[in-house]
Motif scaffolding. Sequence first.
Motif, short mmCIF file in Angstrom:
data_model
loop_
_atom_site.label_atom_id
_atom_site.label_comp_id
_atom_site.label_asym_id
_atom_site.label_seq_id
_atom_site.Cartn_x
_atom_site.Cartn_y
_atom_site.Cartn_z
N PHE A 1 49.09 35.72 62.26
CA PHE A 1 48.58 35.09 61.05
C PHE A 1 48.22 33.64 61.34
CE2 PHE A 1 50.77 38.60 59.03
CZ PHE A 1 50.01 38.87 57.91
N ILE B 1 43.90 40.29 55.12
CA ILE B 1 45.17 40.91 55.50
C ILE B 1 45.06 42.43 55.41
CG2 ILE B 1 47.61 41.14 54.90
CD1 ILE B 1 47.51 38.23 53.89
N PRO C 1 47.72 31.48 56.71
CA PRO C 1 47.45 32.36 55.56
C PRO C 1 47.50 31.68 54.21
CG PRO C 1 49.64 32.76 56.46
CD PRO C 1 48.94 31.87 57.43
N ILE D 1 53.96 38.90 53.65
CA ILE D 1 54.29 38.82 55.07
C ILE D 1 55.70 39.34 55.31
CG2 ILE D 1 54.72 37.23 56.99
CD1 ILE D 1 52.38 35.52 55.84
#
Length: 239
Positions: A162, A149, A165, A181
């Motif tokens: 994403f 990330i 994740p 996020i």
Amino acid sequence: MQETILALNAVSAAYGSIQALSNISLKVPKGAIVALLGSNGAGKTTTLNVISRLVRQTSGTITYQGTDTARLSSDELVRTGLVQVPEGRQVFRDMTVLENLELGAYLRRDRSHIGRDLERVFHIFPRLQERNRQLASTLSGGEQQMLAIGRAIMSQPSVMLFDEPSMGLSPLLVQHMFRVIQELNRDHGMTILLVEQNVKLALGISSYAYILENGEISLEGPASDLAEDEAVRKAYLGI
């Protein structure tokens, strides 16, 4: 009405004779978190890879910031702000944490701001600063996800894709990743397209969601509505 920053219109893709996506259409509004959900093999990763130009669509159009991406390469998309955090982290294991992060900024021209963004990554993930001289191969799975990330953040993205994740992480780290996020979206203005197996958490942070089945969109709507949909609850939430 929110501006659409990323849109797929009737996109199909195949691996040889195997049809992976069939006429996928979806929109991602600027500044939103949109979830793309479905079972294993439904076509979620293929969708992200098609958007990133890692897999070429066989039909349909993809527009990013109003531009048809068909003539753009993957690196040109990254340069314009569309960045994918891949499934399985895919960090450079024989390079240090700092070298991985610096590679994320490889295509940037604003060299003077790279140090500022490195500090931002270290603020979000203090553990990466603590381990910045370690080889990526020595990091835990959760730390490697942080690094993946962080490397994407160093590309200075407008849109982050994403891909799973939370895969392989402890429940505590899963919660942490979802908070990150949300922070990237809320505090740093990043638009998010989220592919995730944890449907409950994904719907909880998203404004809108699409559900893929066998390469086709089977259901879409506001995330809060899908969380209450009986078919979704039975198929994905175990309720």
